[in-house]
Scaffold this active site. Sequence first.
Site, PDB file in Angstrom:
ATOM      1  N   CYS A  54       0.841  -1.210   0.000  1.00 16.53           N
ATOM      2  CA  CYS A  54       0.000   0.000   0.000  1.00 16.53           C
ATOM      3  C   CYS A  54       0.877   1.262   0.000  1.00 16.53           C
ATOM      4  O   CYS A  54       1.628   1.509   0.961  1.00 16.53           O
ATOM      5  CB  CYS A  54      -0.909  -0.057   1.227  1.00 16.53           C
ATOM      6  SG  CYS A  54      -1.418   1.520   1.880  1.00 16.53           S
ATOM      7  N   CYS A  57       0.656   3.582   2.894  1.00 16.35           N
ATOM      8  CA  CYS A  57       1.298   3.059   4.111  1.00 16.35           C
ATOM      9  C   CYS A  57       2.796   3.325   4.067  1.00 16.35           C
ATOM     10  O   CYS A  57       3.408   3.664   5.084  1.00 16.35           O
ATOM     11  CB  CYS A  57       1.081   1.550   4.244  1.00 16.35           C
ATOM     12  SG  CYS A  57      -0.652   1.092   4.342  1.00 16.35           S
TER      13      CYS A  57
END
Length: 512
Positions: A54, A57
């Site tokens: 991600c 992230c």
Amino acid sequence: ASFSPGSRSILRDIGNDISDQKDYAVELNSTNFDSVFQNTPAKYAILEFFAHWCPACRNYKPHYEKVARLFNGADAIHPGLVLMTRVDCAAKMNVKLCDKFSINHYPMLFWGPPRKFVGGSWDPKQEKSEISVVEEWRTADLLLSWINKQIGSSYGLDDQKFGNKHLLPNISDHEQISQAIYDIEEATEEAFDHILALKAIKSAETSTSFIRFLQLLVAHHPSKRCRKGSADILMNFDELCPSGQCSYDQESGAKDSLRNYHICGKDVPRGYYMFCRGSKNETRGFSCGLWVLMHSLSVRIEDGESQFAFTTICDFINNFFMCDDCRRHFHDMCLSVKTPFKKARDIVLWLWSTHNKVNERLKKDEASLGTGDPKFPKMIWPPKQLCPSCYLSSTEKTIDWDHDEVYKFLKKYYGEKLVSSYKKSGVSVSKEEVVAAAEETAVRSNALVVPVGAALAIALASCAFGALACYWRTQQKNRKYYHNPHYLKRYNSNYMVMNTFSNSDNERIKER
Ligand SMILES: Cc1cc2nc3c(=O)[nH]c(=O)nc-3n(C[C@H](O)[C@H](O)[C@H](O)COP(=O)(O)OP(=O)(O)OC[C@H]3O[C@@H](n4cnc5c(N)ncnc54)[C@H](O)[C@@H]3O)c2cc1C
């Protein structure tokens, strides 16, 4: 490895892992998840669920790490308080774990007491849970101010470590003692933990001893939060330990359990002694902190309290210091005092010379057994480098002390240089309030165990802590221990001097 609460090993171990990975947040997976939360000495934990694929992230990681640097690892700035962790939900082995926390986006952050994460789960529909979603987390600043709000702190991202990286002994450094405030707080908490673990308050005698020690702490502990925490326990003592039988219930909801109290508040970092940090995990630490606590109490008492302080310290060590040899030797030295102390100077110097007797004995033991800390060899203290004027003359075998100079030195070293660094906003009290509260306490309790200075300080502490004050005053009316001759008679006459309040005492309180 097994870690006891307050163990220094776990944070050090985590710290070592971190230096290899260059990450401060602890990476968890389904295998180590429970054991890390179970064993951490930290009071709170943050758990980030993320996925390594991600991009958001990945961008968030430096923010999270910036905050984790403050709390995690051997060089943490505020150690032992918040354990910062993460779980990669994209790793196959963690799928079930992430499911249990109903993760529906990345990153997703949770907050709670570490033990609550053990075998834990989270469901948005769950009404009562001690685990909550972190609401403001998008930048390091936001996350840290959210944490500050939760624990009432005012940490900043630029906070620097207090003191040296790894304290190396510098026996002529007068300033090192200022770091000992953290150690004293930790030792106070640790002493309380030992009492809880062994359920050591179990009789009228141990109850009285504990109450008296709390009184001393409320009045003279150099840390404000320990004074407040002790006052809190003292105020509720009748409910917590009716007739000397304390409730040690482990249930988190048990309101009347001593276990739900923290003698220095719940935010004292654990597992990190600084001034008392040994060069090995198993040396120094608690016993050093306990000595420093006792010295710092002794230099704060007033003449009229000296015998009270002496008997209180002697009894506390005898009842609650779980090192059998230590307390036996110490008790013998207490019993060898034949004349009641009249001056504060007497107890300051007695504690100093008693500590030196212990040092002298241990110096020999450690040399023959090799059990000491090589970086902190026992010595007759203070060394000349620290206090030249304390020495009138010295040979290899004897030291001729200038006791006036030793007293002056101890007062400064453990007094002025060792002060609370903890600041809490909104805690203020007018002089009139203090005097009124002290007077009220004093007038009501003519045969009070608490000596004048202690009563004043308790009143001050209780006023200063706002809502506690009124409660304290009403509780005092019900406090039977102070008036019950059963509690007062157990000392032989030269070992106990009761202070009673007279009109002149009240005048003194007013003057102060
Ligand atoms: C009440 C008590 C009794 C003990 N009895 C024993 C025992 O019988 N056997 C045993 O093995 N261990 C005993 N210990 C533990 C031992 O005294 C040390 O605490 C421990 O070995 C750690 O030593 P340390 O090097 O950290 O220095 P500590 O002796 O713990 O001292 C802590 C700090 O106090 C300062 N200090 C040193 N001497 C003095 C002094 N005379 N006056 C004021 N400040 C001083 C120094 O800065 C020192 O670093 C006892 C501890 C306590 C609290």
